[in-house]
Scaffold this motif. Structure first.
Motif, mmCIF file in Angstrom:
data_model
loop_
_atom_site.group_PDB
_atom_site.id
_atom_site.type_symbol
_atom_site.label_atom_id
_atom_site.label_comp_id
_atom_site.label_asym_id
_atom_site.label_seq_id
_atom_site.Cartn_x
_atom_site.Cartn_y
_atom_site.Cartn_z
ATOM 1 N N PRO A 58 7.115 1.202 13.016
ATOM 2 C CA PRO A 58 6.951 0.543 11.718
ATOM 3 C C PRO A 58 6.644 1.550 10.623
ATOM 4 C CG PRO A 58 5.001 0.226 13.047
ATOM 5 C CD PRO A 58 5.989 0.919 13.936
ATOM 6 N N ALA A 59 7.004 1.186 9.409
ATOM 7 C CA ALA A 59 6.803 2.114 8.290
ATOM 8 C C ALA A 59 5.328 2.265 7.933
ATOM 9 C CB ALA A 59 7.586 1.622 7.077
ATOM 10 N N ALA A 60 4.521 1.271 8.270
ATOM 11 C CA ALA A 60 3.072 1.305 8.036
ATOM 12 C C ALA A 60 2.399 0.668 9.237
ATOM 13 C CB ALA A 60 2.718 0.536 6.754
ATOM 14 N N ALA A 61 1.075 0.896 9.366
ATOM 15 C CA ALA A 61 0.335 0.297 10.475
ATOM 16 C C ALA A 61 0.377 -1.230 10.357
ATOM 17 C CB ALA A 61 -1.104 0.791 10.470
ATOM 18 N N PHE A 99 -1.938 -7.362 1.860
ATOM 19 C CA PHE A 99 -3.112 -7.323 0.982
ATOM 20 C C PHE A 99 -3.027 -6.034 0.173
ATOM 21 C CE2 PHE A 99 -7.587 -6.043 0.316
ATOM 22 C CZ PHE A 99 -8.039 -7.150 -0.391
ATOM 23 N N THR A 100 -3.165 -6.135 -1.121
ATOM 24 C CA THR A 100 -2.901 -4.975 -1.980
ATOM 25 C C THR A 100 -4.125 -4.110 -2.237
ATOM 26 O OG1 THR A 100 -3.250 -6.371 -3.931
ATOM 27 C CG2 THR A 100 -0.976 -6.110 -3.130
ATOM 28 N N ASP A 137 -5.500 -0.717 3.698
ATOM 29 C CA ASP A 137 -6.167 0.585 3.596
ATOM 30 C C ASP A 137 -7.648 0.408 3.875
ATOM 31 O OD1 ASP A 137 -3.810 1.805 2.948
ATOM 32 O OD2 ASP A 137 -4.166 1.765 0.781
ATOM 33 N N GLY A 138 -8.237 1.350 4.585
ATOM 34 C CA GLY A 138 -9.656 1.338 4.885
ATOM 35 C C GLY A 138 -9.991 0.698 6.211
ATOM 36 N N ALA A 139 -9.162 -0.228 6.690
ATOM 37 C CA ALA A 139 -9.416 -0.891 7.970
ATOM 38 C C ALA A 139 -8.826 -0.079 9.121
ATOM 39 C CB ALA A 139 -8.826 -2.287 7.963
#
Length: 401
Positions: free
Chosen positions: A48-51, A81-82, A101-103
């Motif tokens: 995937p392109a992101a997690a 979620f942005t 981000d952050g998680a």
């Protein structure tokens, strides 16, 4: 002095050495089922392109365990979620959604309880914390090898190519195959034959064997055992990449096929193979065209089609490993010693054991239709007892796993 029959492996090697690969063309992915990839396929994107989350639950920071957390939003598949997740915060998340981000952890929904916007831990958090996170590039990364050249394209390869960013694939153009069956005793399928006649079944059988490959098939026949008729049929197939004949010899092995080939300008490369059934196999060339002369007995035509015609077609279409592969199986009954030629016995495989058909005559079709395997009996092999392992070819998919 007549040249002795070629061993199977040598004959297959000589045939495949004649097999020039067909030109490459680019087809839409959906048109490539059954083709062989002509060039290595590299990924144009990361997958995937992101997690992504692998489960439904809450995205949060593992450092904040054991909570509680303030739910600040939601991330759904296609609707990320942005913002970012800070200390003591969580985001409701669904399977396939981007991890904010952050998680760095997904707490399963069954391990959490929510009251309004406050969420508490009620079960056991995942170990390790990243257990339910699909990291970026988990499947593949940009420029990674997706599919090697020579791989046959099936449903999974189609999906992978599309996921990798491809809409077209390089494959060999479809092969042009002409199948000719001949014999004075043959009548068209559906025609009630006289006592001295037979329905022409070899041609349709060989066409059906090749139909699973990307080929355009022309079937000619049955035609009479006349030199002029056979030469005319061969001449009409000048545009074919491969011609396969079956039968056509009323006196002696290929007595008509050989002069007919000479009449159309073909040259014989080799003739006669040390196998049973299928000894009188002939291979010839006419320019870039390859001509296979198969025996007329149905079991012989099938076995030589399996061992020679299908590998030739696969090789010209770009397969890296065109030959069928053997697997071991256990005999359910004793097998007699081998004779002077390698034999291919019709048999039934149940996933573990193999049972030889009682009728092994090369003119019989019923044993072939009952069989899903060929048992290999080497020339001069000793007798084998029941329970002994032997090598077999599986007939499904042309012996290609």
């Amino acid at each position: 002095m007549r040249t002795p029959p070629l061993p199977l492996a040598e004959a297959q090697s000589r045939l495949l050495a004649l097999a020039a690969a067909l030109p490459v063309e680019h087809r839409t992915v959906s048109e490539c089922l059954g083709h062989y990839l002509a060039e290595p396929l590299l990924a144009r994107r990361t997958q995937p392109a992101a997690a992504l989350s692998a489960m439904d639950g809450y995205a949060l920071r593992s450092a904040d365990l054991p909570g509680p957390w303030q739910v600040i939003g939601e991330s759904a598949a296609g609707h990320p979620f942005t913002g970012s997740v800070g200390a003591g915060q969580a985001v409701r998340i669904s399977t396939g959604a981007m991890v904010p981000d952050g998680a760095d952890m997904i707490l399963l929904q069954e391990d959490a309880a929510r009251e309004g916007e406050t969420m508490h831990l009620t079960g056991t958090p995942p170990a390790p914390p990243q257990r339910h996170v699909r990291p970026a590039g988990m499947d593949f990364s940009r420029d990674a090898m997706l599919i090697a050249a020579g791989t046959r394209i099936g449903p999974a390869q189609i999906a992978l190519a599309i996921a990798g960013g491809h809409s077209h694939l390089p494959v060999r153009r479809p092969l042009r195959l002409t199948v000719i069956d001949s014999g004075d005793e043959l009548v068209l399928p559906g025609t009630l034959p006289a006592l001295h006649q037979l329905p022409a079944s070899n041609g349709p059988m060989l066409c059906a064997m090749a139909a699973g490959l990307p080929v355009t098939i022309t079937h000619i026949g049955p035609i009479a055992d006349q030199l002029e008729d056979l030469a005319q049929a061969l001449g009409s197939a000048a545009d074919a990449d491969v011609i396969v004949t079956s039968g056509g010899a009323s006196v002696g092995d290929h007595d008509l096929v050989r002069p007919a080939l000479e009449a159309v300008g073909a040259s014989i490369d080799f003739w006669r193979i040390g196998i049973k059934p299928g000894k009188p196999l002939l291979v010839a060339k006419r320019g870039g065209q390859i001509i296979l002369g198969l025996p007329g007995n149905p079991a012989s035509a099938f076995v030589t089609g399996f061992l020679f015609m299908l590998p030739l077609l696969r090789a010209m279409l770009g397969a890296v490993k065109p030959l069928p592969r053997t697997i071991p199986a256990r005999l359910t009954s004793a097998m007699n010693a081998g004779g002077s030629r390698m034999e291919f016995l019709r048999a039934r495989w149940d996933g573990v054991t193999v049972t030889l058909d009682e009728l092994q005559d090369s003119g019989a079709l019923a044993p072939l239709a009952r069989s899903n395997a060929l048992v290999v009996r080497e020339a001069g092999a000793p007798a084998k007892a029941a329970g002994t392992d032997v090598l077999i070819y599986l007939l499904e998919n042309g012996g290609i796993a």
